[in-house]
Design a protein around this motif. Structure first.
Motif, PDB file in Angstrom:
ATOM      1  N   LYS B  38       0.851  -1.185   0.000  1.00 31.42           N
ATOM      2  CA  LYS B  38       0.000   0.000   0.000  1.00 31.42           C
ATOM      3  C   LYS B  38       0.886   1.233   0.000  1.00 31.42           C
ATOM      4  O   LYS B  38       1.876   1.298   0.739  1.00 31.42           O
ATOM      5  N   GLN B  39       0.520   2.218  -0.835  1.00 37.28           N
ATOM      6  CA  GLN B  39       1.253   3.481  -0.865  1.00 37.28           C
ATOM      7  C   GLN B  39       0.257   4.615  -0.637  1.00 37.28           C
ATOM      8  O   GLN B  39      -0.411   5.059  -1.560  1.00 37.28           O
ATOM      9  N   PRO B  40       0.156   5.120   0.588  1.00 31.65           N
ATOM     10  CA  PRO B  40      -0.747   6.245   0.856  1.00 31.65           C
ATOM     11  C   PRO B  40      -0.192   7.535   0.270  1.00 31.65           C
ATOM     12  O   PRO B  40       0.940   7.544  -0.230  1.00 31.65           O
ATOM     13  N   PRO B  41      -0.933   8.627   0.342  1.00 29.08           N
ATOM     14  CA  PRO B  41      -0.460   9.899  -0.212  1.00 29.08           C
ATOM     15  C   PRO B  41       0.898  10.345   0.345  1.00 29.08           C
ATOM     16  O   PRO B  41       1.617  11.087  -0.305  1.00 29.08           O
ATOM     17  N   SER B  42       1.247   9.883   1.521  1.00 32.41           N
ATOM     18  CA  SER B  42       2.551  10.229   2.098  1.00 32.41           C
ATOM     19  C   SER B  42       3.713   9.582   1.353  1.00 32.41           C
ATOM     20  O   SER B  42       4.871   9.916   1.585  1.00 32.41           O
ATOM     21  N   ARG B  43       3.417   8.665   0.442  1.00 26.30           N
ATOM     22  CA  ARG B  43       4.385   7.958  -0.422  1.00 26.30           C
ATOM     23  C   ARG B  43       5.099   6.795   0.259  1.00 26.30           C
ATOM     24  O   ARG B  43       5.838   6.085  -0.387  1.00 26.30           O
ATOM     25  N   GLN B  44       4.916   6.608   1.540  1.00 28.88           N
ATOM     26  CA  GLN B  44       5.628   5.537   2.239  1.00 28.88           C
ATOM     27  C   GLN B  44       4.966   4.191   1.949  1.00 28.88           C
ATOM     28  O   GLN B  44       3.880   3.915   2.422  1.00 28.88           O
ATOM     29  N   MET B  45       5.655   3.345   1.220  1.00 30.20           N
ATOM     30  CA  MET B  45       5.122   2.023   0.884  1.00 30.20           C
ATOM     31  C   MET B  45       5.161   1.122   2.103  1.00 30.20           C
ATOM     32  O   MET B  45       6.172   1.048   2.801  1.00 30.20           O
ATOM     33  N   ILE B  46       4.064   0.404   2.336  1.00 36.00           N
ATOM     34  CA  ILE B  46       4.040  -0.530   3.453  1.00 36.00           C
ATOM     35  C   ILE B  46       3.419  -1.846   3.000  1.00 36.00           C
ATOM     36  O   ILE B  46       2.549  -1.873   2.127  1.00 36.00           O
ATOM     37  N   LEU B  47       3.875  -2.919   3.612  1.00 34.30           N
ATOM     38  CA  LEU B  47       3.375  -4.243   3.276  1.00 34.30           C
ATOM     39  C   LEU B  47       1.988  -4.440   3.866  1.00 34.30           C
ATOM     40  O   LEU B  47       1.754  -4.143   5.034  1.00 34.30           O
ATOM     41  N   VAL B  48       1.090  -4.964   3.054  1.00 29.71           N
ATOM     42  CA  VAL B  48      -0.267  -5.260   3.529  1.00 29.71           C
ATOM     43  C   VAL B  48      -0.396  -6.740   3.873  1.00 29.71           C
ATOM     44  O   VAL B  48      -0.838  -7.115   4.959  1.00 29.71           O
ATOM     45  N   ILE B  49       0.039  -7.604   2.935  1.00 27.77           N
ATOM     46  CA  ILE B  49      -0.165  -9.041   3.113  1.00 27.77           C
ATOM     47  C   ILE B  49       0.739  -9.798   2.154  1.00 27.77           C
ATOM     48  O   ILE B  49       1.122  -9.254   1.108  1.00 27.77           O
ATOM     49  N   ARG B  50       1.090 -11.031   2.515  1.00 29.70           N
ATOM     50  CA  ARG B  50       1.923 -11.845   1.642  1.00 29.70           C
ATOM     51  C   ARG B  50       1.383 -13.281   1.579  1.00 29.70           C
ATOM     52  O   ARG B  50       0.732 -13.752   2.518  1.00 29.70           O
ATOM     53  N   GLN B  51       1.697 -13.963   0.477  1.00 32.01           N
ATOM     54  CA  GLN B  51       1.200 -15.321   0.245  1.00 32.01           C
ATOM     55  C   GLN B  51       2.309 -16.166  -0.378  1.00 32.01           C
ATOM     56  O   GLN B  51       2.915 -15.740  -1.361  1.00 32.01           O
ATOM     57  N   GLU B  52       2.518 -17.353   0.185  1.00 28.71           N
ATOM     58  CA  GLU B  52       3.481 -18.273  -0.410  1.00 28.71           C
ATOM     59  C   GLU B  52       2.772 -19.146  -1.431  1.00 28.71           C
ATOM     60  O   GLU B  52       1.675 -19.646  -1.165  1.00 28.71           O
ATOM     61  N   ALA B  53       3.389 -19.361  -2.562  1.00 28.74           N
ATOM     62  CA  ALA B  53       2.740 -20.107  -3.641  1.00 28.74           C
ATOM     63  C   ALA B  53       2.405 -21.537  -3.248  1.00 28.74           C
ATOM     64  O   ALA B  53       1.458 -22.132  -3.756  1.00 28.74           O
ATOM     65  N   TYR B  54       3.204 -22.129  -2.339  1.00 35.41           N
ATOM     66  CA  TYR B  54       2.973 -23.517  -1.951  1.00 35.41           C
ATOM     67  C   TYR B  54       1.856 -23.683  -0.934  1.00 35.41           C
ATOM     68  O   TYR B  54       1.436 -24.799  -0.654  1.00 35.41           O
ATOM     69  N   LYS B  55       1.414 -22.588  -0.368  1.00 30.01           N
ATOM     70  CA  LYS B  55       0.343 -22.679   0.628  1.00 30.01           C
ATOM     71  C   LYS B  55      -0.997 -22.493  -0.062  1.00 30.01           C
ATOM     72  O   LYS B  55      -1.233 -21.492  -0.735  1.00 30.01           O
ATOM     73  N   GLN B  56      -1.866 -23.466   0.112  1.00 32.36           N
ATOM     74  CA  GLN B  56      -3.186 -23.377  -0.509  1.00 32.36           C
ATOM     75  C   GLN B  56      -4.111 -22.456   0.263  1.00 32.36           C
ATOM     76  O   GLN B  56      -5.009 -21.841  -0.306  1.00 32.36           O
ATOM     77  N   GLN B  57      -3.862 -22.346   1.551  1.00 31.01           N
ATOM     78  CA  GLN B  57      -4.735 -21.502   2.375  1.00 31.01           C
ATOM     79  C   GLN B  57      -4.468 -20.043   2.066  1.00 31.01           C
ATOM     80  O   GLN B  57      -3.313 -19.588   2.027  1.00 31.01           O
ATOM     81  N   ASN B  58      -5.532 -19.291   1.875  1.00 34.14           N
ATOM     82  CA  ASN B  58      -5.415 -17.871   1.590  1.00 34.14           C
ATOM     83  C   ASN B  58      -4.993 -17.094   2.830  1.00 34.14           C
ATOM     84  O   ASN B  58      -5.519 -17.310   3.917  1.00 34.14           O
ATOM     85  N   ALA B  59      -4.046 -16.156   2.631  1.00 34.34           N
ATOM     86  CA  ALA B  59      -3.563 -15.344   3.746  1.00 34.34           C
ATOM     87  C   ALA B  59      -4.624 -14.330   4.182  1.00 34.34           C
ATOM     88  O   ALA B  59      -5.404 -13.839   3.353  1.00 34.34           O
ATOM     89  N   THR B  60      -4.601 -14.024   5.467  1.00 35.04           N
ATOM     90  CA  THR B  60      -5.515 -13.036   6.040  1.00 35.04           C
ATOM     91  C   THR B  60      -4.760 -12.201   7.054  1.00 35.04           C
ATOM     92  O   THR B  60      -3.971 -12.734   7.838  1.00 35.04           O
ATOM     93  N   GLU B  61      -4.999 -10.892   7.003  1.00 34.74           N
ATOM     94  CA  GLU B  61      -4.442  -9.963   7.994  1.00 34.74           C
ATOM     95  C   GLU B  61      -5.541  -8.980   8.366  1.00 34.74           C
ATOM     96  O   GLU B  61      -5.792  -8.000   7.671  1.00 34.74           O
ATOM     97  N   ASN B  62      -6.224  -9.276   9.468  1.00 31.22           N
ATOM     98  CA  ASN B  62      -7.312  -8.421   9.941  1.00 31.22           C
ATOM     99  C   ASN B  62      -8.372  -8.236   8.848  1.00 31.22           C
ATOM    100  O   ASN B  62      -8.983  -9.205   8.426  1.00 31.22           O
TER     101      ASN B  62
END
Lengths: 113, 113
Positions: B38-62
């Motif tokens: 995510k890149q808000p108007p402040s320009r600071q990029m931050i990680l939202v969520i990540r997923q490993e290809a070998y994991k079938q379960q979908n990632a969730t963060e809040n």
């Protein structure tokens, strides 16, 4: 907190000048990246470094070079700046490994006139 | 070469509603990671969520979750209960050996009260 610091937030340079963009990270990360960000084109990788003095070309290396003499510092060099290099430049760093999060600097808005 | 495609340049959502951002990618590799930044108007990029290809379960963060369809090479981001602070550019990214991080063109999300 991880900190990635880019030397300038805004920069104006003249066509033909040699331009240095500096990036410093304070978390002992092996990987460092330089991207340019343009509207509609997203982030395009210019160069990537996975260790001191090691570098790999990204998707758009033409007109750019890089230097990584120390682990914490990754410099992007525009040998002879041109107006089509006017852009936002973002530096990032991460630990080694595909799972690791990349941390970004605040970006440098470079204008070449 | 790997590519990441985000076909929605702009999306909008009402506060408290749900929105889904699309991402597709092209690769011949089987082991990789996918990210949303995510890149808000402040320009600071931050990680939202990540997923490993070998994991079938979908990632969730809040309030953020992904729908990962490996065979279709699709990786969408769902934001539930949208908040005004979710307004930003969202970038999908792909990463495989040797740690190169490739981004898509981004989706600008607007959140209306």
């Amino acid at each position: 907190d991880v900190k990635v610091t880019q030397s300038s937030r805004y920069l104006v340079k003249r066509t033909g000048e040699k331009v240095f963009l500096e990036c410093v990270q304070d978390m002992d990360h092996e990987n460092m990246f330089w991207y340019r960000q343009d509207p509609g084109l997203g982030l395009r990788l210019i160069y990537f470094s996975y260790d001191v003095k090691m570098k790999e070309k990204g998707d758009i290396p033409e007109g750019y070079s890089v230097s990584r003499e120390k682990k914490e510092r990754f410099s992007l060099i525009l040998e002879s700046a041109s107006t089509n290099q006017t852009s936002m430049y973002l530096c990032a760093s991460s630990l080694r490994g595909r799972v690791t999060e990349a941390f970004f600097g605040q970006g440098t808005r470079l204008t070449v006139v | 070469a790997q590519t990441v495609t985000q076909s929605q340049p702009e999306m909008s959502v009402q506060e408290a509603e749900t929105v889904t951002l699309s991402c597709t990618y092209d690769t011949s590799e089987s082991d990789y990671y996918l990210f949303w930044y995510k890149q808000p108007p402040s320009r600071q990029m931050i990680l939202v969520i990540r997923q490993e290809a070998y994991k079938q379960q979908n990632a969730t963060e809040n309030r953020f979750s992904v729908n990962f369809q490996k065979a279709a090479k699709s990786f969408s981001l769902k934001i539930s209960d949208s908040q005004l602070g979710d307004a930003a550019m969202y970038f999908c990214a792909y990463r495989s050996a040797p740690d190169k991080l490739i981004f898509g063109t981004g989706t600008r999300l607007q959140v209306f009260p």
